[in-house]
Design an enzyme around this catalytic site. Structure first.
Site, PDB file in Angstrom:
ATOM      1  N   ASP A  27     -31.944 -10.884  -2.369  1.00 26.71           N
ATOM      2  CA  ASP A  27     -31.041 -11.731  -3.150  1.00 26.71           C
ATOM      3  C   ASP A  27     -29.824 -12.101  -2.313  1.00 26.71           C
ATOM      4  OD1 ASP A  27     -29.868 -12.932  -5.572  1.00 26.71           O
ATOM      5  OD2 ASP A  27     -28.558 -11.179  -5.568  1.00 26.71           O
ATOM      6  N   ALA A  28     -29.275 -11.128  -1.627  1.00 21.51           N
ATOM      7  CA  ALA A  28     -28.101 -11.379  -0.781  1.00 21.51           C
ATOM      8  C   ALA A  28     -28.465 -12.259   0.406  1.00 21.51           C
ATOM      9  CB  ALA A  28     -27.508 -10.055  -0.299  1.00 21.51           C
TER      10      ALA A  28
END
Length: 137
Positions: A27-28
């Site tokens: 996600d990051a």
């Protein structure tokens, strides 16, 4: 000293991380790619950067983008995608269906696994394949 900007974890180590753990990392990675893309292409004013970033990284947008990426994945990459897609999540955001959220989690799991393996060129190649039509948010 460990360089967390360029990891090269062993595949066995990566396989020991849960699908949701890989998705947390991915996600990051995906959000950083989107933010970098928006800043480098001048696609948004400072005021609009956050709004545009969210429009690319929300579950429905990620689910749509992953469809373009699937034909390009190797068997190993597909295995990570499926692992994330099939992970048991406890809550789905209001703006997404369960299917969209599952596909987005699969994308994030894949990007997390590739990042931890140090496959930055492959991440970039797959990311660019999803950005071909930048109007399709």
């Amino acid at each position: 000293m460990q360089n967390y900007f360029h990891l090269t974890m062993d595949p066995r180590e990566i396989n020991q991380i849960s699908a949701l753990g890989l998705a947390h990392c991915g996600d990051a990675v995906f959000e950083l790619l989107v933010r970098s893309f928006l800043c480098s292409t001048g696609k948004a004013t400072t005021r609009d950067l956050h709004r545009l970033t969210v429009s690319y990284v929300n579950a429905p947008a990620q689910a749509a983008r992953v469809e373009r990426m699937l034909p390009l994945l190797t068997e190993d990459e597909l295995a990570f995608y499926r692992r994330g897609r099939n992970a048991h999540v406890h809550a789905v955001p209001k703006n997404a269906t369960h299917e969209q959220y599952s596909k987005a989690t699969g994308l994030e799991c894949l990007f997390g696994a590739l990042y931890l393996a140090g496959k930055l060129d492959r991440i970039n190649e797959l990311f660019l394949s999803t950005m071909e039509d930048t109007n399709a948010v």
